[in-house]
Design a protein around this motif. Structure first.
Motif, PDB file in Angstrom:
ATOM      1  N   ILE A  71       0.816  -1.213   0.000  1.00 56.67           N
ATOM      2  CA  ILE A  71       0.000   0.000   0.000  1.00 56.67           C
ATOM      3  C   ILE A  71       0.855   1.271   0.000  1.00 56.67           C
ATOM      4  O   ILE A  71       0.369   2.354  -0.336  1.00 56.67           O
ATOM      5  CB  ILE A  71      -0.962  -0.015   1.211  1.00 56.67           C
ATOM      6  N   ARG A  72       2.129   1.150   0.327  1.00 57.19           N
ATOM      7  CA  ARG A  72       3.021   2.317   0.308  1.00 57.19           C
ATOM      8  C   ARG A  72       3.148   2.910  -1.090  1.00 57.19           C
ATOM      9  O   ARG A  72       3.497   4.079  -1.251  1.00 57.19           O
ATOM     10  CB  ARG A  72       4.402   1.931   0.825  1.00 57.19           C
ATOM     11  N   LEU A  73       2.849   2.116  -2.115  1.00 58.20           N
ATOM     12  CA  LEU A  73       2.992   2.580  -3.492  1.00 58.20           C
ATOM     13  C   LEU A  73       1.794   3.388  -3.977  1.00 58.20           C
ATOM     14  O   LEU A  73       1.766   3.838  -5.118  1.00 58.20           O
ATOM     15  CB  LEU A  73       3.200   1.382  -4.428  1.00 58.20           C
ATOM     16  N   ALA A  74       0.803   3.590  -3.117  1.00 56.42           N
ATOM     17  CA  ALA A  74      -0.407   4.309  -3.525  1.00 56.42           C
ATOM     18  C   ALA A  74      -0.100   5.726  -4.002  1.00 56.42           C
ATOM     19  O   ALA A  74      -0.841   6.293  -4.807  1.00 56.42           O
ATOM     20  CB  ALA A  74      -1.409   4.347  -2.376  1.00 56.42           C
ATOM     21  N   GLY A  75       0.984   6.302  -3.531  1.00 55.30           N
ATOM     22  CA  GLY A  75       1.312   7.671  -3.920  1.00 55.30           C
ATOM     23  C   GLY A  75       2.238   7.783  -5.114  1.00 55.30           C
ATOM     24  O   GLY A  75       2.655   8.884  -5.466  1.00 55.30           O
ATOM     25  N   THR A  76       2.546   6.653  -5.761  1.00 52.50           N
ATOM     26  CA  THR A  76       3.504   6.658  -6.866  1.00 52.50           C
ATOM     27  C   THR A  76       3.147   7.669  -7.949  1.00 52.50           C
ATOM     28  O   THR A  76       4.006   8.383  -8.463  1.00 52.50           O
ATOM     29  CB  THR A  76       3.610   5.259  -7.503  1.00 52.50           C
ATOM     30  N   PHE A  77       1.868   7.755  -8.297  1.00 58.88           N
ATOM     31  CA  PHE A  77       1.443   8.625  -9.395  1.00 58.88           C
ATOM     32  C   PHE A  77       0.586   9.794  -8.897  1.00 58.88           C
ATOM     33  O   PHE A  77      -0.320  10.259  -9.586  1.00 58.88           O
ATOM     34  CB  PHE A  77       0.690   7.802 -10.442  1.00 58.88           C
ATOM     35  N   SER A 114      -9.311   3.954  -4.863  1.00 68.23           N
ATOM     36  CA  SER A 114      -9.636   4.914  -3.801  1.00 68.23           C
ATOM     37  C   SER A 114      -8.399   5.308  -3.012  1.00 68.23           C
ATOM     38  O   SER A 114      -8.228   6.479  -2.644  1.00 68.23           O
ATOM     39  CB  SER A 114     -10.675   4.313  -2.844  1.00 68.23           C
ATOM     40  N   GLN A 115      -7.519   4.351  -2.756  1.00 63.00           N
ATOM     41  CA  GLN A 115      -6.316   4.626  -1.977  1.00 63.00           C
ATOM     42  C   GLN A 115      -5.385   5.571  -2.711  1.00 63.00           C
ATOM     43  O   GLN A 115      -4.789   6.474  -2.108  1.00 63.00           O
ATOM     44  CB  GLN A 115      -5.591   3.324  -1.641  1.00 63.00           C
ATOM     45  N   MET A 116      -5.240   5.403  -4.041  1.00 65.90           N
ATOM     46  CA  MET A 116      -4.400   6.319  -4.820  1.00 65.90           C
ATOM     47  C   MET A 116      -4.953   7.736  -4.782  1.00 65.90           C
ATOM     48  O   MET A 116      -4.202   8.708  -4.626  1.00 65.90           O
ATOM     49  CB  MET A 116      -4.279   5.825  -6.268  1.00 65.90           C
ATOM     50  N   VAL A 149      -7.062  13.870  -3.686  1.00 66.49           N
ATOM     51  CA  VAL A 149      -8.129  14.120  -4.654  1.00 66.49           C
ATOM     52  C   VAL A 149      -9.464  13.678  -4.048  1.00 66.49           C
ATOM     53  O   VAL A 149      -9.622  12.520  -3.660  1.00 66.49           O
ATOM     54  CB  VAL A 149      -7.877  13.367  -5.975  1.00 66.49           C
ATOM     55  N   THR A 150     -10.410  14.589  -3.964  1.00 60.26           N
ATOM     56  CA  THR A 150     -11.710  14.289  -3.376  1.00 60.26           C
ATOM     57  C   THR A 150     -12.512  13.374  -4.289  1.00 60.26           C
ATOM     58  O   THR A 150     -12.579  13.576  -5.499  1.00 60.26           O
ATOM     59  CB  THR A 150     -12.504  15.588  -3.143  1.00 60.26           C
ATOM     60  N   PHE A 151     -13.129  12.359  -3.700  1.00 60.29           N
ATOM     61  CA  PHE A 151     -13.945  11.431  -4.477  1.00 60.29           C
ATOM     62  C   PHE A 151     -15.178  11.032  -3.676  1.00 60.29           C
ATOM     63  O   PHE A 151     -15.276  11.284  -2.467  1.00 60.29           O
ATOM     64  CB  PHE A 151     -13.140  10.188  -4.866  1.00 60.29           C
ATOM     65  N   ASP A 167     -10.882   3.913 -12.807  1.00 66.59           N
ATOM     66  CA  ASP A 167     -10.429   2.545 -12.558  1.00 66.59           C
ATOM     67  C   ASP A 167      -8.910   2.506 -12.661  1.00 66.59           C
ATOM     68  O   ASP A 167      -8.278   3.493 -13.045  1.00 66.59           O
ATOM     69  CB  ASP A 167     -11.070   1.584 -13.569  1.00 66.59           C
ATOM     70  N   ASP A 168      -8.322   1.365 -12.328  1.00 67.95           N
ATOM     71  CA  ASP A 168      -6.860   1.261 -12.396  1.00 67.95           C
ATOM     72  C   ASP A 168      -6.372   0.948 -13.809  1.00 67.95           C
ATOM     73  O   ASP A 168      -5.440   1.575 -14.302  1.00 67.95           O
ATOM     74  CB  ASP A 168      -6.328   0.245 -11.380  1.00 67.95           C
TER      75      ASP A 168
END
Length: 235
Positions: free
Chosen positions: A107-113, A148-150, A156-158, A204-205
């Protein structure tokens, strides 16, 4: 500051704003950033950004060119306004990243992009951002919704407008034909009045056949939103 993918230190001259926000910032180092291939707009389908082959491209009118996939979807959803966009090509580097983030569960990679996701509000002003939901079974298995995690980490509000009422095995386990034949898995989870006359961006991913996003779009379309667009990290 460390690279949010390889965790190596990033050495750079920081602005005052970056120094203040350093604890919250997420960034790729230069070496990791160049691993991922942005999608170009050249020789792409106007409906889904698929790379077009001369043998499969077909035009529905003089100004737009659609791939055979989108022509198929137009037959099934003749009133839907096609327009899907993505940030990156789903190549070997992106597959490796997804394996670590989505399937191993890092989950640490959620901020990659994060930088890319943070551009969405400017690209789609006045839109409600709706990530594709997971089934309860998949959420329990994975521990988090990868989309959602990204968005959350990126600030970013969702809003969750849909719920998944049918659980299917992972898309990667099915052939293309089986993916296209899957029944509608979604249902609206908010008051229909909340989306009436609204602009909605479904996120979506990965876009593969498009089946998941078309199911989600058709579920929302019943309740008269002004416009529906779809977006994914990779295509």
């Amino acid at each position: 500051m460390k690279c949010c993918y390889c965790q190596k230190p990033i050495i750079k001259n920081l602005t005052i704003k970056e120094l203040v926000q350093q604890k919250k910032s997420v960034e790729l180092c230069w070496e990791c950033a160049k691993l991922f291939t942005p999608l170009s707009i050249e020789n792409r389908c106007d409906g889904c950004q698929k790379s077009l082959l001369k043998s499969e491209s077909k035009s529905t009118h003089s100004q737009k060119t659609f791939c055979t996939d989108c022509l198929y979807w137009q037959e099934r959803y003749p009133t839907y306004d096609f327009c899907h966009q993505s940030f990156f090509k789903y190549d070997e580097a992106m597959q490796t990243w997804f394996q670590q983030y989505k399937f191993i569960g890092d989950i640490r990679l959620a901020g990659t992009f994060a930088k890319q996701w943070q551009s969405l509000p400017k690209r789609f002003p006045d839109y409600r951002f709706c990530p594709i939901p997971l089934s309860n079974e998949r959420l329990a298995q994975r521990g988090f919704n990868q989309v959602s995690q990204m968005l959350k980490v990126s600030g970013v509000t969702f809003q969750l407008l849909l719920k998944r009422v049918k659980h299917h095995s992972a898309q990667a386990q099915h052939s293309r034909a089986k993916r296209l034949a899957m029944p509608q898995p979604f249902a609206l989870c908010v008051d229909p009045e909340q989306i009436k006359q609204c602009k909605i961006l479904l996120i979506d991913d990965v876009y593969t056949t498009g089946q998941t996003l078309f199911h989600a779009a058709s579920c929302l379309a019943e309740h008269q939103p002004t416009k529906i667009r779809t977006f994914s990290l990779a295509r």
